[in-house]
Design an enzyme around this catalytic site. Sequence first.
Site, short mmCIF file in Angstrom:
data_model
loop_
_atom_site.label_atom_id
_atom_site.label_comp_id
_atom_site.label_asym_id
_atom_site.label_seq_id
_atom_site.Cartn_x
_atom_site.Cartn_y
_atom_site.Cartn_z
N ARG A 197 -10.42 -22.10 54.03
CA ARG A 197 -9.13 -23.32 53.61
C ARG A 197 -9.55 -24.55 53.70
O ARG A 197 -9.44 -25.53 53.04
CB ARG A 197 -7.94 -22.93 53.88
CG ARG A 197 -7.72 -22.90 55.58
CD ARG A 197 -6.64 -22.09 56.00
NE ARG A 197 -6.41 -21.70 57.41
CZ ARG A 197 -5.92 -22.31 58.17
NH1 ARG A 197 -5.03 -23.13 58.14
NH2 ARG A 197 -5.87 -21.68 59.50
N TYR B 259 -16.48 -13.91 51.12
CA TYR B 259 -15.03 -14.00 50.58
C TYR B 259 -15.09 -14.33 49.27
O TYR B 259 -15.97 -14.91 48.66
CB TYR B 259 -14.07 -15.34 51.22
CG TYR B 259 -14.29 -14.93 52.77
CD1 TYR B 259 -13.04 -14.35 53.45
CD2 TYR B 259 -15.12 -15.40 53.83
CE1 TYR B 259 -13.02 -14.19 54.84
CE2 TYR B 259 -15.05 -15.45 55.15
CZ TYR B 259 -14.02 -14.72 55.54
OH TYR B 259 -13.79 -14.86 56.98
N ASP C 71 -3.62 -24.54 52.87
CA ASP C 71 -3.59 -23.48 51.82
C ASP C 71 -2.06 -23.47 51.40
O ASP C 71 -1.31 -24.75 51.60
CB ASP C 71 -3.78 -22.02 52.34
CG ASP C 71 -2.77 -21.85 53.81
OD1 ASP C 71 -1.42 -22.29 53.55
OD2 ASP C 71 -3.13 -21.34 54.59
N ASP D 203 -6.17 -14.62 58.11
CA ASP D 203 -4.72 -15.15 58.31
C ASP D 203 -3.71 -14.05 57.22
O ASP D 203 -4.35 -13.43 56.69
CB ASP D 203 -4.90 -16.41 57.26
CG ASP D 203 -5.57 -17.48 58.13
OD1 ASP D 203 -5.67 -17.79 59.14
OD2 ASP D 203 -6.01 -18.65 57.30
#
Length: 331
Positions: free
Chosen positions: A173, A67, A81, A39
């Site tokens: 997310r 991540y 988010d 993203d």
Amino acid sequence: MANGIIIIDKPADWTSMDVCAKLRGILKTKKVGHAGTLDPMATGVLPVFVGQATRAVSFAESGEKEYVATLRLGLVTDTQDTSGHTLAESPVTVTADDVAAALPAFTGDITQIPPMYSAIKINGQKLYDLARQGREVERKPRPVTIYELELLEQLSPADYRLRIRCSKGTYVRTLCHDIGQVLGCGGCMASLRRTMAAGYTLDESHTLEQVQAQGEALLRPVDTLFRQHPAYHHAPPRGAAVPQRQRLHRENAAGRRHLPCLRHGGRLPVPEPVGKRTNDVHQELFWSVNYEAYCHRIGIFRRRTPGSRGAAAPHRGGGPAIERHPRRLYL
């Protein structure tokens, strides 16, 4: 022509396709593709494939990813988010122990409902296009696997840093959103940095400024994508101008172990490798030789997924079919 893999440390506010467009200009080639969308707000490891290496993109996309994300509790948004519009705010009374206690329920094989702000298509339309029109449609839960989920630290009363190692298709997310729902105060993702993708880490990544300065010198061979798999070597028999059979051997700590001869159109049963998670990927790249008149060239082979018809077949060109789990075969 430039060929190979370049590992980019994607900056914030760039789309993955923005990075590819930038590299097309720097490397002076049109064949550029990435393995795994990030993203715009996310940063970190973005493997980019250049030239002939683009044929291997699909194999890189299906690997594990890691991540480091910031979970913000007490805030629910339409994008899941902090870049989205606020839908609800709640006081945060949970502790770090509460957050840690909630994480095991999200480890292993789980299902996620994809967010409306995603590139998934339903009836030919991308979800984010529908979301921007104010429409919401039903989305089916999708299976994903969270291999590791760890609470690294508490940054503030509402912010927690998590480390996630997960399968393809995982929405971090959405994971943050779902954790917030379980804790009863809501939550969303405040930041995201990918630290590993396709086996490449942040230590191996380069900024766009470094690529601008060094160009093709930063390209890696395609073979580095499969460095975690065992390698099988072969060489033509001595004195043979056109190889009809090849002796194969696998090099390991115990020395060389010869495998059966390989002929054009024949089969190569490859032993199972030793180690964890070496066969999780349904499709793997296998370099082999196409036996043609006075030449041999490299082809890419895929292992058939369970339930598919027939034996494994070459992805490009002709050549031998591969049984069981294909591995690298060096020329």
